[in-house]
Design an enzyme around this catalytic site. Structure first.
Site, PDB file in Angstrom:
ATOM      1  N   HIS A  72     -12.400   1.574  -3.728  1.00  0.00           N
ATOM      2  CA  HIS A  72     -11.458   2.176  -4.667  1.00  0.00           C
ATOM      3  C   HIS A  72     -10.763   1.079  -5.456  1.00  0.00           C
ATOM      4  CE1 HIS A  72     -10.785   6.421  -2.720  1.00  0.00           C
ATOM      5  NE2 HIS A  72     -12.039   6.174  -3.026  1.00  0.00           N
ATOM      6  N   TYR A 200      -1.349  10.424  -4.111  1.00  0.00           N
ATOM      7  CA  TYR A 200      -0.081  10.535  -3.393  1.00  0.00           C
ATOM      8  C   TYR A 200       0.873  11.351  -4.262  1.00  0.00           C
ATOM      9  CZ  TYR A 200      -1.519   6.628  -0.341  1.00  0.00           C
ATOM     10  OH  TYR A 200      -2.173   5.822   0.565  1.00  0.00           O
ATOM     11  N   PRO A 292       2.204   6.035   7.766  1.00  0.00           N
ATOM     12  CA  PRO A 292       0.875   5.886   7.155  1.00  0.00           C
ATOM     13  C   PRO A 292       0.881   5.887   5.633  1.00  0.00           C
ATOM     14  CG  PRO A 292       1.174   8.120   7.987  1.00  0.00           C
ATOM     15  CD  PRO A 292       2.374   7.338   8.434  1.00  0.00           C
ATOM     16  N   LYS A 296      -1.339   0.939   6.098  1.00  0.00           N
ATOM     17  CA  LYS A 296      -1.237  -0.436   6.567  1.00  0.00           C
ATOM     18  C   LYS A 296      -1.535  -0.677   8.040  1.00  0.00           C
ATOM     19  CE  LYS A 296      -0.400  -2.233   2.756  1.00  0.00           C
ATOM     20  NZ  LYS A 296      -1.463  -3.062   2.201  1.00  0.00           N
ATOM     21  N   TYR A 384      -0.219  -2.971  -1.782  1.00  0.00           N
ATOM     22  CA  TYR A 384      -1.154  -1.973  -1.264  1.00  0.00           C
ATOM     23  C   TYR A 384      -2.485  -2.615  -0.889  1.00  0.00           C
ATOM     24  CZ  TYR A 384      -3.196   2.702  -0.718  1.00  0.00           C
ATOM     25  OH  TYR A 384      -3.782   3.823  -0.199  1.00  0.00           O
TER      26      TYR A 384
END
Length: 389
Positions: A72, A200, A292, A296, A384
């Site tokens: 991704h 998200y 979550p 990580k 991220y």
């Protein structure tokens, strides 16, 4: 029995450490309370940072990951339906890999079995002795017989509820913890993902996440109160609630179906300090837990055991204690940096019972700042995909 390093726990942290030590010519035995089938049966998500992908390739356990994992280049954020893509590759030149923790465990376990390295499953009454001296021991029962392993070091890779952290005297360890008033209700379904990248979503009704395990299997989550029970949520109720929380155009594309797994995961932030006690080292969930939201947990565990493996390799090759002495501060620096990011993502995307209208407007301002500022998006992308000093 005698070994150089006794590893408690055969999850991805313990297996990765075992592989790293094997490559360095350091003998290690893995002791696991559960059966191998039980370990492989645990359903876990997985978004791998670039550094984790690189390490697994270096360890030679990448064939399935490269064939089945889904790279991704970014993620989508949504706030009350408004969309914002964070393009990792454009912003920081890195990407992530969607590949389940269960699959990582499978690959590492298969490689260890093929190499003949020693692993002991279904070990009960595991106890760690004398780790404050130079001759630590690990005792356990197997098939009704008592066994003991003498070793130089013990690596606690046995998770939040394991024996490793519980073996440390209470006055020698400090605990920092925040338990969130909500959890994630997750559903697994054999349908194509609704989008090519993770979404998200923040909504007044609560957080939602559209994720995936493969091109044909999807994983979706919604925020629920910590008191909720899975049995209160039919599949239809879940799908209706998910549609309410995501962008309407995306909701129209959603392919629903009968769930093949449904569960609620509580959320907490947790750090233990220090993470070294004489010759006992804590790694992964034994040392820290993150919500979550930032994807990580697995990556932190891989980082921990990479640092530990380097310290042990230095000790055996050079008889130097420098890496061992540096283990705790090095791991804790990364831990708190990652805890901060996961906390921030959680604060941005979830609804909190006491935040009120002011709190939601602050969250909206944070989202709008990300839309307006490349530097803000770059910071999110950097964290991220895995920020390392």
């Amino acid at each position: 029995m005698r070994t150089q390093v006794a590893i408690i726990g055969a999850g991805p942290a313990g297996l990765t450490l075992g592989r790293l030590l094997e490559r360095a010519g350091i003998d290690a035995i893995i002791i696991e309370q559960r059966s191998a089938d039980y370990v492989l049966g645990r359903i876990r998500a997985g978004v791998l940072e670039q550094s984790s992908v690189d390490l697994l390739r270096d360890l030679g356990v990448n064939a399935r990951m490269d064939a089945e994992g889904i790279p991704h280049d970014g993620v989508e954020l949504s706030f009350d339906g408004d969309m914002l893509r964070i393009n990792f590759h454009e912003l920081v030149g890195r990407r992530v890999m969607v590949y389940g923790q269960t699959e990582v465990t499978h690959d590492l376990m298969e490689a260890r079995a093929a190499s003949g390295a020693r692993s002991i499953y279904e070990a009960s009454d595991v106890a760690i002795h004398d780790f404050d001296g130079e001759r630590p021991r690990v005792s356990f029962k197997k098939d009704g017989q008592h066994h003991e392993i003498e070793c130089d070091f013990v690596a606690g890779c046995d998770g939040f509820h394991g024996v490793s952290r519980a073996s440390v005297p209470a006055d020698a360890i400090s605990i920092f913890e925040r338990v969130y008033p909500f959890g994630w209700l997750g559903i697994l379904v054999d349908q194509r993902p609704v989008a090519e990248e993770l979404i998200y979503a923040h909504h007044a009704r609560g957080f939602a996440l559209c994720s995936m395990r493969s091109h044909t299997r999807s994983r979706y989550y919604i925020q629920v109160d910590s008191s909720e029970k899975v049995e209160n949520w039919s599949d239809d109720r879940f799908w209706d609630e998910l549609r309410n929380r995501i962008n309407p155009e995306i909701a129209e594309r959603l392919q629903t179906g009968a769930s093949i797994e449904k569960s609620i995961a509580p959320l907490r932030s947790f750090v233990a300090e220090p993470v070294r006690f004489g010759r006992l080292f804590l790694t992964g969930d034994a040392a820290h837990i993150v919500p979550p939201t930032g994807a990580k947990g697995l990556n932190m565990a891989i980082h921990d055991v990479s640092v530990l493996a380097g310290a042990l390799e230095e000790f055996y090759a050079e008889r130097s204690q420098a890496g061992i002495e540096a283990y705790s501060p090095t791991v804790l620096e990364n831990t708190w940096r990652t805890e901060r990011f996961s906390w921030w993502m959680t604060q941005l995307l979830h609804t909190f019972p006491d935040s009120g209208d002011f709190g939601r407007r602050i969250q909206r301002a944070d989202f709008d700042y990300l839309r307006a500022s490349r530097i803000a998006r770059q910071s999110l992308a950097e964290n991220y995909t895995g920020f390392r000093v």
